[in-house]
Design an enzyme around this catalytic site. Structure first.
Site, short mmCIF file in Angstrom:
data_model
loop_
_atom_site.label_atom_id
_atom_site.label_comp_id
_atom_site.label_asym_id
_atom_site.label_seq_id
_atom_site.Cartn_x
_atom_site.Cartn_y
_atom_site.Cartn_z
N GLY A 15 0.84 -1.20 0.00
CA GLY A 15 0.00 0.00 0.00
C GLY A 15 0.87 1.23 0.00
CG MET A 19 -0.38 7.95 6.02
SD MET A 19 0.67 8.76 7.26
CE MET A 19 0.75 7.51 8.55
CB VAL A 80 -4.56 -1.30 2.31
CG1 VAL A 80 -3.34 -1.75 1.53
CG2 VAL A 80 -4.97 -2.38 3.32
CB SER A 134 0.49 8.95 16.34
OG SER A 134 0.01 10.28 16.42
N GLY A 136 0.97 11.55 11.36
CA GLY A 136 0.55 11.95 10.04
C GLY A 136 1.60 11.67 8.99
CE LYS A 188 -2.40 6.86 15.60
NZ LYS A 188 -3.64 7.22 14.92
CG HIS A 191 -2.45 9.27 20.12
ND1 HIS A 191 -2.96 9.75 18.92
CD2 HIS A 191 -1.30 9.96 20.32
CE1 HIS A 191 -2.16 10.68 18.44
NE2 HIS A 191 -1.15 10.81 19.27
CG ASN A 192 -6.18 8.80 16.79
OD1 ASN A 192 -4.99 8.90 17.08
ND2 ASN A 192 -6.58 8.42 15.60
CD GLU A 195 -5.32 13.70 16.73
OE1 GLU A 195 -5.98 13.85 15.68
OE2 GLU A 195 -4.40 12.87 16.85
#
Length: 486
Positions: A15, A19, A80, A134, A136, A188, A191-192, A195
């Site tokens: 993929g 990213m 993906v 994390s 971006g 994660k 974490h978001n 955020e």
């Protein structure tokens, strides 16, 4: 350059959108030979044309050739679209791999899916790692925070490579083994969620400053830039200052004034809030941030609100600097609440799902690379170093003293917002949570009485052991009974 050798790639990436491409380039820049595969080979070729000179790459046109190009035990990273596409690629890789090989999903998968996939792949003799990444697009290329789950055996093979490409703070990699099966994707997710809360709190602070001071976005940008030199220092504060000073080239207006005020979301914040409800964790700040995004996108409901009168009072600021400092302190205190609630949720999930997550270590790997990186994560690390069994981050001696110092300003800000009709869901819910923790006695006793009245759900007493029920429809005597299951 391209390595022609079969079976020589240290790691592979499936993929090659931005990213995936950036992760592959990051590995190559750190000396790893990287196998490449994309369903559409033209994208693989485009990456090679643009970045093939950045390191050793092995491009393949088929999944079989891709797997064959990996050294054993093989490690293949999937980048993906989440959902069926991920499952399809996992099956393709598993069919072509051998016992002991490792499949790594670095997308934002739901941790329940990761638990399911890990069990299925383990049954086939392979390892499956769900890893949060994390930072971006920039982080993927220059050093993200990485949160891999899966077996310790898989981390022995994968970890050194991940650690080499992760962000580093004080010489330490922002990567560690989180725990088994879905633990990596879980942290994660939280974490978001943090955020979401952090961004909502910053937006509320901006709204207060703009309406209270009549300040321009450029002037507020300068305030945020100054705040970034205080204990609010963080990536999100830094980029807020950048966004607010941006001018739209077409209209000449501040960019923030030409952006439609409807916030999007991709699901991780919602998953965090949903799981908090499943665990019975009061995740008020994060959940209100999710609801605030939903409300902003409720176009029909907002359009229908015309008949609703606010009866608000004008927000009059007589001391500009004092007001700015009050908002700063309210933001800082509410931010502590968001992180504290997030860590409570992670600890509760560890008990529920059988994970032993190192909260102090987690705070370390969030200090760099990730979106919520902030100066006070060092304070969180220190808090867990003082007490690794800390039940509430806010109760740490350092955080307690800091948050207590902010309370008068916090209360003033929430009151001013309510009186002026400025919605402050994250500020006010965070303060209510703080007060709820401190309350010597909560009105939940009345709720238990109500539940017992209409559903015989029973209650406990403060003065003796046992479980009790009042015969509300009878003579209202109290009897000792067994606990209700409802």
């Amino acid at each position: 350059m391209t390595s022609p050798d079969t079976g020589k790639a240290d790691i592979g990436v499936v993929g090659l959108a931005v990213m995936g491409s950036n992760l592959a380039r990051n590995f190559a820049r750190h000396g790893h030979t990287v196998a490449l595969y994309n369903r559409t080979y033209a994208r693989t070729q485009a990456m090679m044309d643009a970045h093939g000179d950045e390191g050793n790459f092995v491009p393949s046109e088929t999944i079989e050739d891709f797997v064959a190009s990996l050294s054993t035990p093989r490690v293949a990273i999937i980048m993906v679209q989440a959902g069926r596409g991920t499952d399809a690629v996992i099956d393709q890789l598993a069919d072509a791999m051998d016992e002991g090989d490792i499949i790594v999903d670095c997308g934002n998968a739901n941790f329940h899916d990761t638990i399911r996939r890990e069990a299925a792949i383990r049954a086939r003799g392979l390892h499956f790692v769900g890893s949060g990444v994390s930072g971006g697009e920039e982080g993927a290329l220059n050093g993200p925070s990485i949160m891999p789950g899966g077996t310790k055996e898989s981390y022995d093979r994968l970890g050194p490579m991940f650690e080499s490409i992760s962000a580093h703070v004080d010489g330490e990699p922002c990567c560690m083994h989180i725990g088994p099966d879905g633990a990596g994707h879980y942290v994660k997710m939280v974490h978001n969620g943090i955020e979401y809360a952090d961004m909502q709190l910053i937006a509320e602070a901006y709204d207060l400053l703009r309406k209270g001071l009549g300040a321009t976005p450029q002037e507020i940008s300068e305030i945020f830039a100054a705040w970034n030199g205080t204990d609010l220092n963080s990536y999100l504060i830094e980029i807020t200052a950048e966004v607010l000073k941006q001018v739209d080239a077409e209209t000449g207006k501040p960019l923030v004034d030409v952006i439609v005020d409807r916030a999007g979301q991709k699901g991780t914040g919602t998953w965090t809030a949903q799981n908090a409800l499943d665990l019975g964790v009061p995740l008020t700040g994060i959940t209100e941030a999710v609801f605030a995004r939903a409300l902003s996108s409720g176009v029909e409901q907002r359009a229908a609100s015309g008949p609703l009168e606010g009866f608000e009072q004008p927000l009059t600021v007589t001391d500009r600097e004092a007001f700015i400092e009050d908002v700063r302190q309210a933001l800082y205190a509410s931010k502590i609440v968001a992180y504290s609630q997030g860590f409570v949720q992670i600890e509760a999930a560890g008990k529920e799902y059988g994970w032993d997550i190192d909260l102090g270590g987690l705070s370390k790997i969030w200090r760099g690379g990730c979106i919520i990186r902030a100066g006070f994560l060092n304070d969180i690390t220190d808090a867990y170093a003082r007490n690794e069994s800390l039940p509430l981050l806010m109760a740490d001696e350092n955080f307690a003293s800091k948050i207590n110092a902010c309370v008068p300003a916090w209360r003033r800000v929430v009151v001013m917002g309510a009186q002026a009709g400025i919605p402050l869901p994250a500020f006010s819910s965070s303060l209510a949570y703080y007060d709820g923790l401190r309350a010597e006695r909560l009105p939940a006793a009345l709720i238990q009485g109500q539940r017992d009245f209409f559903g015989a759900h029973t209650y406990k007493r403060v003065d003796k052991e046992g479980v009790f029920h009042t015969l509300w429809s009878g003579d209202r005597t109290e009897i000792e009974t067994t606990p209700s299951s409802h």
